[in-house]
Design a protein around this motif. Structure first.
Motif, mmCIF file in Angstrom:
data_model
loop_
_atom_site.group_PDB
_atom_site.id
_atom_site.type_symbol
_atom_site.label_atom_id
_atom_site.label_comp_id
_atom_site.label_asym_id
_atom_site.label_seq_id
_atom_site.Cartn_x
_atom_site.Cartn_y
_atom_site.Cartn_z
ATOM 1 N N ASP A 65 -10.334 4.312 -0.225
ATOM 2 C CA ASP A 65 -10.455 2.877 0.001
ATOM 3 C C ASP A 65 -11.498 2.667 1.099
ATOM 4 N N ALA A 66 -12.751 2.891 0.716
ATOM 5 C CA ALA A 66 -13.838 2.865 1.697
ATOM 6 C C ALA A 66 -14.621 1.567 1.604
ATOM 7 N N ALA A 67 -15.318 1.256 2.667
ATOM 8 C CA ALA A 67 -16.113 0.032 2.728
ATOM 9 C C ALA A 67 -17.383 0.310 3.521
ATOM 10 N N TYR A 68 -18.390 -0.514 3.247
ATOM 11 C CA TYR A 68 -19.675 -0.464 3.941
ATOM 12 C C TYR A 68 -19.934 -1.900 4.378
ATOM 13 N N LYS A 69 -19.626 -2.197 5.624
ATOM 14 C CA LYS A 69 -19.579 -3.592 6.051
ATOM 15 C C LYS A 69 -20.594 -3.887 7.158
ATOM 16 N N LEU A 70 -21.198 -5.060 7.050
ATOM 17 C CA LEU A 70 -22.110 -5.528 8.081
ATOM 18 C C LEU A 70 -21.324 -5.796 9.362
ATOM 19 N N ALA A 95 -30.143 -4.751 11.010
ATOM 20 C CA ALA A 95 -28.734 -4.950 10.652
ATOM 21 C C ALA A 95 -28.026 -3.611 10.764
ATOM 22 N N THR A 96 -26.795 -3.644 11.230
ATOM 23 C CA THR A 96 -25.980 -2.428 11.282
ATOM 24 C C THR A 96 -24.822 -2.579 10.311
ATOM 25 N N PHE A 97 -24.698 -1.598 9.438
ATOM 26 C CA PHE A 97 -23.578 -1.507 8.512
ATOM 27 C C PHE A 97 -22.744 -0.282 8.878
ATOM 28 N N SER A 98 -21.442 -0.424 8.806
ATOM 29 C CA SER A 98 -20.513 0.660 9.121
ATOM 30 C C SER A 98 -19.775 1.086 7.857
ATOM 31 N N LEU A 99 -19.787 2.381 7.564
ATOM 32 C CA LEU A 99 -19.092 2.934 6.397
ATOM 33 C C LEU A 99 -17.831 3.637 6.896
ATOM 34 N N PHE A 100 -16.685 3.177 6.439
ATOM 35 C CA PHE A 100 -15.413 3.706 6.923
ATOM 36 C C PHE A 100 -14.369 3.654 5.813
ATOM 37 N N VAL A 101 -13.268 4.357 6.019
ATOM 38 C CA VAL A 101 -12.132 4.335 5.090
ATOM 39 C C VAL A 101 -11.042 3.484 5.716
ATOM 40 N N ARG A 102 -10.626 2.435 4.981
ATOM 41 C CA ARG A 102 -9.643 1.508 5.554
ATOM 42 C C ARG A 102 -8.312 2.204 5.831
ATOM 43 N N ASP A 103 -7.782 2.868 4.808
ATOM 44 C CA ASP A 103 -6.492 3.554 4.919
ATOM 45 C C ASP A 103 -6.585 4.907 4.233
ATOM 46 N N LEU A 104 -5.915 5.905 4.782
ATOM 47 C CA LEU A 104 -5.890 7.203 4.124
ATOM 48 C C LEU A 104 -5.087 7.111 2.830
ATOM 49 N N PRO A 105 -5.457 7.886 1.817
ATOM 50 C CA PRO A 105 -4.662 7.902 0.587
ATOM 51 C C PRO A 105 -3.248 8.411 0.877
ATOM 52 N N PRO A 106 -2.283 8.026 0.068
ATOM 53 C CA PRO A 106 -0.929 8.573 0.227
ATOM 54 C C PRO A 106 -0.969 10.106 0.183
ATOM 55 N N LYS A 155 -8.329 -7.374 4.881
ATOM 56 C CA LYS A 155 -9.605 -6.672 4.897
ATOM 57 C C LYS A 155 -10.436 -7.065 6.117
ATOM 58 N N VAL A 156 -9.763 -7.299 7.220
ATOM 59 C CA VAL A 156 -10.452 -7.670 8.452
ATOM 60 C C VAL A 156 -11.248 -6.473 8.961
ATOM 61 N N THR A 157 -12.469 -6.727 9.399
ATOM 62 C CA THR A 157 -13.292 -5.665 9.977
ATOM 63 C C THR A 157 -13.524 -5.941 11.447
ATOM 64 N N ALA A 158 -13.911 -4.920 12.180
ATOM 65 C CA ALA A 158 -14.219 -5.082 13.597
ATOM 66 C C ALA A 158 -15.730 -5.195 13.770
#
Length: 442
Positions: free
Chosen positions: A320-325, A27-38, A340-343
């Motif tokens: 606002d980070a996520a670790y998504k499959l 399985a591949t999980f991707s850790l990314f930040v959805r949006d930069l903080p203000p 919260k759509v992921t690619a």
């Protein structure tokens, strides 16, 4: 307590179910930040080194199984499938010190599904905290416009270990020193610090305090001059330094009040005393906004000591980070939740001149004139290369900052670059979305 049990309970319940269902495919999980903080025009990738340390040591022991069982209120035998689980996967990541933007993976983990799932919480905690603090510290570096900065954050960070991390991250983006003795010795950072107001208050007068300090310490000396009357403290410090023949390398520290006005008066007084080479150090609740104002207004401050607001990333303390499959057993997957759509699929970030980034598939060729940001840093649970150094991370940071668009590097109202998706990633996203929507119809 083992680092293995520093996780959210649902990681344990999911991993156990995967094992029971024999879902052990990669399985591949991707850790990314959805949006930069203000107020952020960029982020600084950080936390990878301790993350790799964690993964290389990861092993579910007997005591971990017992803790999991206790948390679930179940017999330890029920959790036995987890016993002995290690991390033997691959990690691709953006090296520490590089600038990153919204939607770009900081790290991607590919491993048997139970393993990749169970490490989620710890990785998010490490990378989110350290990227947030490094990014705050980096903005201070930009605001200081070449003047040295010193980390004073330890006493106000969220625990001593957070203070250790903050000192390392500040050094990573170019701070000149830290007040944290443990961090200075562990990471090879110059240590900095002299006295507090309590020291001055313990003596009958400022002058006696300064002279006593000079008798104990050969120098260079820095006197804290604002315990009582700042102008008077500057005059006293100047008198003692001149009397003792101290000058080069010495300084005075201003810790409160109108730092710009006080620094101008202090500079005048020191110069009049023939102490033009005595530095003025400013501290006291500083962050990039205050430093930027002081620098733009021409305050004669030589060194900025920043602490609380940087060590806690006070104005943007979380990401606002996520670790998504994104792929399981060769099948690209994605999330379609509102906002919260992921690619889908493993990815790569291709960086062009001026930090113009394209987010593409990991297996596609880089567009002409670009370089891939993510590199393989772990294979089969082992580091793929020697541990990184602060010097190497700092060099990457400096190179990216030099290429950063002016609007993104502004302290006030920055405008971050917006990465674009490659044609292949966009096409795959459409295909996977349609497939999911077709299967979801009643």
């Amino acid at each position: 307590m083992s680092q293995v049990t520093s996780t959210d309970l649902y990681e344990v319940t999911m991993a156990l179910s995967y094992l029971r269902e024999d879902m052990r495919a990669p399985a591949t999980f991707s850790l990314f930040v959805r949006d930069l903080p203000p107020g952020r025009g960029f982020l600084v990738a950080a936390g990878l080194e301790p993350a790799l340390d964690y993964l290389s040591r990861f092993r579910v022991g007997r005591s971990d199984v017992e803790e999991f069982a206790e948390a679930l209120g179940r017999p330890a035998e029920d959790l036995e499938p987890l016993h002995g689980l290690t991390f033997d996967g691959q990690v691709r990541a953006v090296p520490e010190g590089r600038l990153v933007f919204a939607g770009e993976p900081l790290l991607e983990v590919t491993a048997p599904l139970p393993q990749a799932q169970l490490v989620e919480t710890y990785l998010l905690s490490l990378l989110c905290h350290q990227t947030a603090v490094a990014s705050k510290a980096a903005r201070c570096v930009l605001a200081a416009a070449g003047r040295p900065l010193v980390d004073f954050s330890l006493r106000r960070t969220h625990g001593p270990e957070a203070g250790m991390r903050a000192a390392r991250l500040c050094a990573l983006v170019g701070f000149a020193g830290t007040s944290n003795v443990a961090a200075a010795t562990r990471y090879g950072i110059p240590a900095s610090g002299t006295m507090a107001h309590s020291y001055v208050e313990a003596f009958p007068s400022e002058e006696e305090a300064f002279r006593a300090f000079a008798r104990t310490h050969p120098g260079p000396l820095t006197f804290l001059v604002d315990t009582y009357d700042t102008d008077g403290g500057v005059a006293t410090a100047a008198r003692v330094l001149a009397d003792l023949g101290r000058g080069p390398g010495c300084g005075i520290r201003l810790d409160s009040g109108d730092l710009g006005a006080l620094a101008r008066r202090a500079r005048t007084a020191l110069d009049a005393a023939g102490l033009g080479d005595v530095q003025i150090i400013a501290s006291g609740g500083l962050d990039e906004y205050a430093v930027d104002t002081l620098v733009r207004n021409g305050a004669p401050i030589d060194v900025f000591a920043v602490g609380t607001k940087v060590g806690t990333a006070a104005d943007a303390p979380y990401l606002d980070a996520a670790y998504k499959l994104v792929e399981y057993d060769g099948r690209p997957v994605m999330k379609l939740s509102s906002a919260k759509v992921t690619a889908p699929a493993p990815k790569q970030v291709f960086r062009g001149p001026g930090l113009r980034d394209v987010i593409g598939l990991a297996n596609e060729e880089p567009p002409e004139g670009t370089e891939p940001l993510l590199r393989t840093v772990m294979r089969s649970g082992l580091r793929a290369e020697p541990p990184d150094t602060l010097a190497a991370a700092r060099a990457r940071f400096e190179a990216d900052v030099a290429a950063l668009p002016e609007a993104a590097g502004r302290v006030e109202d920055p405008v971050p670059p917006v990465p674009v998706a490659s044609t292949r990633l966009s096409a795959l996203t459409t295909v996977v979305r349609h497939r999911i929507e077709a299967r979801s119809r009643p």
